[in-house]
Design a protein around this motif. Structure first.
Motif, mmCIF file in Angstrom:
data_model
loop_
_atom_site.group_PDB
_atom_site.id
_atom_site.type_symbol
_atom_site.label_atom_id
_atom_site.label_comp_id
_atom_site.label_asym_id
_atom_site.label_seq_id
_atom_site.Cartn_x
_atom_site.Cartn_y
_atom_site.Cartn_z
ATOM 1 N N ALA A 34 1.040 -1.656 0.033
ATOM 2 C CA ALA A 34 0.127 0.012 0.157
ATOM 3 C C ALA A 34 0.514 1.651 -0.144
ATOM 4 C CB ALA A 34 -0.871 0.489 1.479
ATOM 5 N N VAL A 35 -0.034 2.557 -0.199
ATOM 6 C CA VAL A 35 0.503 3.698 0.139
ATOM 7 C C VAL A 35 -0.053 4.432 1.445
ATOM 8 C CG1 VAL A 35 1.243 5.854 -1.658
ATOM 9 C CG2 VAL A 35 1.352 3.828 -2.289
ATOM 10 N N PHE A 36 0.878 5.383 1.955
ATOM 11 C CA PHE A 36 0.075 5.765 3.189
ATOM 12 C C PHE A 36 0.075 7.586 2.769
ATOM 13 C CE2 PHE A 36 1.073 1.675 4.204
ATOM 14 C CZ PHE A 36 -0.098 0.972 4.992
ATOM 15 N N ILE A 37 -0.796 8.294 2.274
ATOM 16 C CA ILE A 37 -0.497 9.427 2.338
ATOM 17 C C ILE A 37 -1.559 9.983 3.463
ATOM 18 C CG2 ILE A 37 -0.721 11.879 0.704
ATOM 19 C CD1 ILE A 37 -1.995 9.299 -1.627
ATOM 20 N N ASN A 46 -4.785 18.011 13.342
ATOM 21 C CA ASN A 46 -4.425 17.068 12.492
ATOM 22 C C ASN A 46 -4.483 16.404 11.252
ATOM 23 O OD1 ASN A 46 -4.763 15.239 15.794
ATOM 24 N ND2 ASN A 46 -7.128 16.841 14.992
ATOM 25 N N THR A 47 -4.260 15.035 10.904
ATOM 26 C CA THR A 47 -4.042 14.900 9.187
ATOM 27 C C THR A 47 -4.438 13.635 9.521
ATOM 28 O OG1 THR A 47 -2.209 13.551 9.371
ATOM 29 C CG2 THR A 47 -1.609 15.588 9.319
ATOM 30 N N ILE A 48 -5.496 13.589 7.904
ATOM 31 C CA ILE A 48 -6.160 12.156 7.372
ATOM 32 C C ILE A 48 -5.225 11.002 7.340
ATOM 33 C CG2 ILE A 48 -7.573 13.227 5.765
ATOM 34 C CD1 ILE A 48 -9.888 11.944 6.949
ATOM 35 N N GLN A 49 -5.341 10.379 6.747
ATOM 36 C CA GLN A 49 -4.369 9.382 5.782
ATOM 37 C C GLN A 49 -5.189 8.726 5.080
ATOM 38 O OE1 GLN A 49 -1.417 6.425 7.328
ATOM 39 N NE2 GLN A 49 -2.827 4.805 7.312
ATOM 40 N N ALA A 50 -4.763 8.802 3.707
ATOM 41 C CA ALA A 50 -5.671 8.263 1.979
ATOM 42 C C ALA A 50 -4.976 6.938 2.081
ATOM 43 C CB ALA A 50 -5.483 9.043 1.984
ATOM 44 N N VAL A 51 -5.294 6.047 1.889
ATOM 45 C CA VAL A 51 -4.315 5.021 1.912
ATOM 46 C C VAL A 51 -5.093 4.383 0.245
ATOM 47 C CG1 VAL A 51 -3.652 2.239 2.270
ATOM 48 C CG2 VAL A 51 -5.040 4.075 4.608
ATOM 49 N N THR A 76 -13.653 6.227 0.765
ATOM 50 C CA THR A 76 -14.818 5.912 1.223
ATOM 51 C C THR A 76 -13.976 5.257 2.657
ATOM 52 O OG1 THR A 76 -15.095 4.464 -0.760
ATOM 53 C CG2 THR A 76 -16.048 4.386 1.798
ATOM 54 N N ILE A 77 -14.882 6.173 3.476
ATOM 55 C CA ILE A 77 -14.247 6.263 4.997
ATOM 56 C C ILE A 77 -14.230 4.855 5.361
ATOM 57 C CG2 ILE A 77 -14.670 7.201 7.151
ATOM 58 C CD1 ILE A 77 -13.590 9.449 5.538
ATOM 59 N N VAL A 78 -13.057 4.152 6.372
ATOM 60 C CA VAL A 78 -13.096 3.241 6.345
ATOM 61 C C VAL A 78 -12.713 3.632 7.987
ATOM 62 C CG1 VAL A 78 -13.125 1.653 4.995
ATOM 63 C CG2 VAL A 78 -10.488 2.491 5.266
ATOM 64 N N GLU A 79 -12.918 2.974 8.660
ATOM 65 C CA GLU A 79 -11.548 2.429 10.508
ATOM 66 C C GLU A 79 -10.464 1.441 10.330
ATOM 67 O OE1 GLU A 79 -13.847 -0.506 13.064
ATOM 68 O OE2 GLU A 79 -15.396 0.549 12.544
ATOM 69 N N SER A 80 -9.294 3.015 10.223
ATOM 70 C CA SER A 80 -8.656 2.593 10.517
ATOM 71 C C SER A 80 -7.860 1.227 11.087
ATOM 72 C CB SER A 80 -7.065 3.660 11.042
ATOM 73 O OG SER A 80 -6.274 3.701 10.867
ATOM 74 N N GLN A 81 -7.374 0.831 10.868
ATOM 75 C CA GLN A 81 -6.401 -0.994 10.747
ATOM 76 C C GLN A 81 -4.719 -0.064 12.016
ATOM 77 O OE1 GLN A 81 -7.706 -3.830 10.422
ATOM 78 N NE2 GLN A 81 -9.196 -2.256 9.246
ATOM 79 N N GLY A 82 -4.661 1.521 11.543
ATOM 80 C CA GLY A 82 -3.397 1.019 12.720
ATOM 81 C C GLY A 82 -3.601 2.018 13.181
ATOM 82 N N LEU A 91 -8.413 5.656 -0.481
ATOM 83 C CA LEU A 91 -8.739 6.268 -2.007
ATOM 84 C C LEU A 91 -8.916 5.348 -3.283
ATOM 85 C CD1 LEU A 91 -5.167 8.221 -2.784
ATOM 86 C CD2 LEU A 91 -6.614 6.531 -4.718
ATOM 87 N N ASP A 92 -9.584 6.451 -3.970
ATOM 88 C CA ASP A 92 -10.214 5.896 -5.481
ATOM 89 C C ASP A 92 -9.997 6.727 -6.247
ATOM 90 O OD1 ASP A 92 -12.025 5.034 -7.282
ATOM 91 O OD2 ASP A 92 -13.780 6.688 -7.022
ATOM 92 N N THR A 93 -9.598 8.062 -6.448
ATOM 93 C CA THR A 93 -8.898 8.517 -7.180
ATOM 94 C C THR A 93 -8.357 10.553 -6.695
ATOM 95 O OG1 THR A 93 -10.944 10.397 -6.950
ATOM 96 C CG2 THR A 93 -10.816 8.705 -8.801
ATOM 97 N N VAL A 94 -7.200 10.531 -7.539
ATOM 98 C CA VAL A 94 -6.231 11.845 -6.806
ATOM 99 C C VAL A 94 -5.679 12.606 -7.825
ATOM 100 C CG1 VAL A 94 -4.393 10.211 -7.128
ATOM 101 C CG2 VAL A 94 -4.334 11.872 -5.335
ATOM 102 N N HIS A 95 -6.082 14.094 -7.489
ATOM 103 C CA HIS A 95 -6.310 14.499 -8.309
ATOM 104 C C HIS A 95 -4.543 15.757 -7.708
ATOM 105 C CE1 HIS A 95 -6.028 17.707 -11.341
ATOM 106 N NE2 HIS A 95 -6.275 18.756 -10.070
ATOM 107 N N VAL A 96 -3.858 15.772 -9.004
ATOM 108 C CA VAL A 96 -2.693 16.874 -8.322
ATOM 109 C C VAL A 96 -2.201 18.357 -8.268
ATOM 110 C CG1 VAL A 96 0.476 16.373 -7.589
ATOM 111 C CG2 VAL A 96 -0.978 14.848 -8.283
ATOM 112 N N TYR A 97 -3.459 18.790 -7.605
ATOM 113 C CA TYR A 97 -2.670 20.785 -8.038
ATOM 114 C C TYR A 97 -1.611 21.185 -8.433
ATOM 115 C CZ TYR A 97 -7.912 20.854 -6.737
ATOM 116 O OH TYR A 97 -9.211 20.751 -6.790
#
Length: 484
Positions: A34-37, A46-51, A76-82, A91-97
């Motif tokens: 996985a990739v963790f952002i 606080n940050t939010i982690q996108a996986v 989609t929001i899911v319960e964190s495993q970490g 993560l579904d889609t990402v756009h780099v501004y």
């Protein structure tokens, strides 16, 4: 593309909800699967982690996702495993501004010194420390306006450009449109300011107080909250050339009323910050504890940041006269053992070390000192007819003293007697004719009145636990410092 703030998502989003968030990358970590952002948008510390699953994102996109890059992520929001977070974003889609060149971006995920961050003041709000400070600063400013509005005050906008010097210090920034290389001269060889834009010499204000008093004599209770300026060539951790002042002025208030207002005011705005900036203050509290570990034991503070804030709002402020305070200080152990850097005697302006001793060691609570010697106070303060010193030697001044910082508020009952005020002005070398409009409020319907001043950055400094006042204003102005 609609989106929600990360603060809102962390507080309200339920598992299974599809959301879009936007912000800047704090960290990116890749594993085999996985990739963790970690994304932050400034709405919260606080940050939010996108996986994203391994292989889900194209290599060219992954290369653009580095610390500092600006992204929009839908997932989609899911319960964190970490550990460390309750939820995360699948993560579904990402756009780099906007990518951030990892070779040049100065805010890499490591500890940076405050000195270095002052050199990149345009980027330092992206750090945890400075984003927390700025959110606390906002909360305190909002609390200031709310407090005065709720207590029947009117917000008065006093001029930034002025021809008077409220403090009599003479350290002011000149405002002029005259040619700096060839200014017009009068017959005596001096600059002829009658040819300047305003027809006279003008400066940036050091205080809105004098004009504030005019408002109080018509509206009853007013406050100013605006920028003030002092051309003091000081590089200490407590001085700025441009700073914000909060200055209430109240008709019919005497010294006791002034003290009651000041105490209630600072307790209320600090209480608001504690209630509305809990995450930021917890972070700043931990930051301060880490800093304390690196100090010598004798230099370490007895109170943590949150303890210090509770110390202020939980205690009734001790009230005593300057004369009583000097007696305590003269008879104190530090004075007798020669441990004070500055000697104490009646008539001297007390130093921070003396003020902190009274607060932190002697009374163990915030202190309000009153009735100072008139020779060390401003011309507009009301002269005491009776005091514990010789009659006429003191004025109805008050200073509020806090732990760790010393004086945080200075104020007084104002002299409302025309003859006494005029005589005092002449005594200190102020031409009454230059302030004829100020004296008119004593000639026409004079009334008892009082007020105080609180440097906003001093308040922010105290509430955030920072050590340098240049770190609690977005873009500090100080000697040789005006780049941003």
């Amino acid at each position: 593309m609609s989106y929600q703030s990360i603060q809102h998502v962390l507080k309200t989003a339920k598992s299974g909800t599809v959301v879009t968030i936007k912000g800047w990358v704090r960290t990116k970590r890749e594993s085999k699967n996985a990739v963790f952002i970690a994304l932050n948008d400034g709405s919260t510390i606080n940050t939010i982690q996108a996986v994203a699953e391994a292989g889900q994102l194209p290599d060219e996109t992954l290369k653009l996702i580095t610390t500092g890059a600006c992204l929009a992520i839908t997932g989609t929001i899911v319960e964190s495993q970490g550990a460390g977070q309750a939820i995360e974003l699948k993560l579904d889609t990402v756009h780099v501004y906007g990518p951030a060149d990892p070779e040049k971006y100065p805010l890499q995920p490591k500890r940076h010194s405050l000195e270095f961050l002052r050199e990149i003041a345009h980027l330092r709000p992206r750090t945890n420390t400075f984003s927390a400070i700025l959110r606390v600063r906002h909360a305190l400013a909002f609390a200031v306006h709310s407090y005065f509005n709720d207590n029947g005050f009117f917000y008065l906008n006093t001029p930034i450009i002025t021809a008077s010097d409220a403090e009599g210090a003479g350290e002011m920034f000149r405002v002029t449109t005259l040619d700096a290389t060839k200014p017009p001269l009068s017959d005596d060889g001096k600059v002829d300011y009658t040819q300047d834009f305003f027809g006279r010499e003008t400066n940036l204000t050091v205080s809105g107080q004098l004009e504030g008093e005019l408002g109080a004599m018509a509206l009853g209770k007013i406050y100013t909250f605006g920028p003030t300026f002092r051309a003091e060539n000081s590089n200490t951790t407590r001085h700025l050339a441009e700073f914000w002042m909060i200055e209430p002025e109240m008709a019919f208030f005497e010294l006791e009323d002034n003290m009651n207002l000041a105490e209630d005011f600072v307790k209320t705005v600090i209480r608001y910050a504690l209630q509305h900036c809990a995450d930021d203050l917890a972070f700043l509290d931990n930051r301060l504890k880490e800093e304390e570990k690196n100090k010598k034991k004798e230099e370490q503070s007895e109170l943590g940041l949150l303890d210090k804030l509770q110390f202020v709002i939980s205690n009734e402020f001790e009230r005593l006269t300057y004369t009583e305070a000097v007696k305590i200080l003269v008879n104190s152990k530090p004075a007798k053992k020669g441990q004070f850097q500055y000697e104490v005697s009646w008539g001297v302006d007390l130093q921070s070390e003396h003020e902190r001793y009274l607060v932190e060691k002697h009374f163990k609570k915030p202190v309000i000192l009153t009735n100072y010697p008139r020779d060390i106070k401003a011309f507009y303060m009301k002269q005491d007819e009776e005091s514990d010193a010789a009659p006429g030697r003191t004025v109805r001044a008050m200073d509020v003293l806090f732990p760790g910082i010393g004086e945080i508020i200075g104020g007084s009952q104002r002299e409302d007697d025309y003859e006494k005020l005029t005589a005092r002005m002449q005594e200190v070398g102020i031409d009454p004719e230059a302030l004829w409009w100020y004296l008119d409020t004593r000639r026409f319907g004079s009334a008892p009145h009082a007020g105080f001043g609180l440097g906003f950055e001093r308040l922010v400094l105290f509430v955030t636990g920072m050590g340098n006042i240049r770190d609690v204003i977005p873009f500090p102005r100080a000697p040789k410092t005006a780049e941003f």
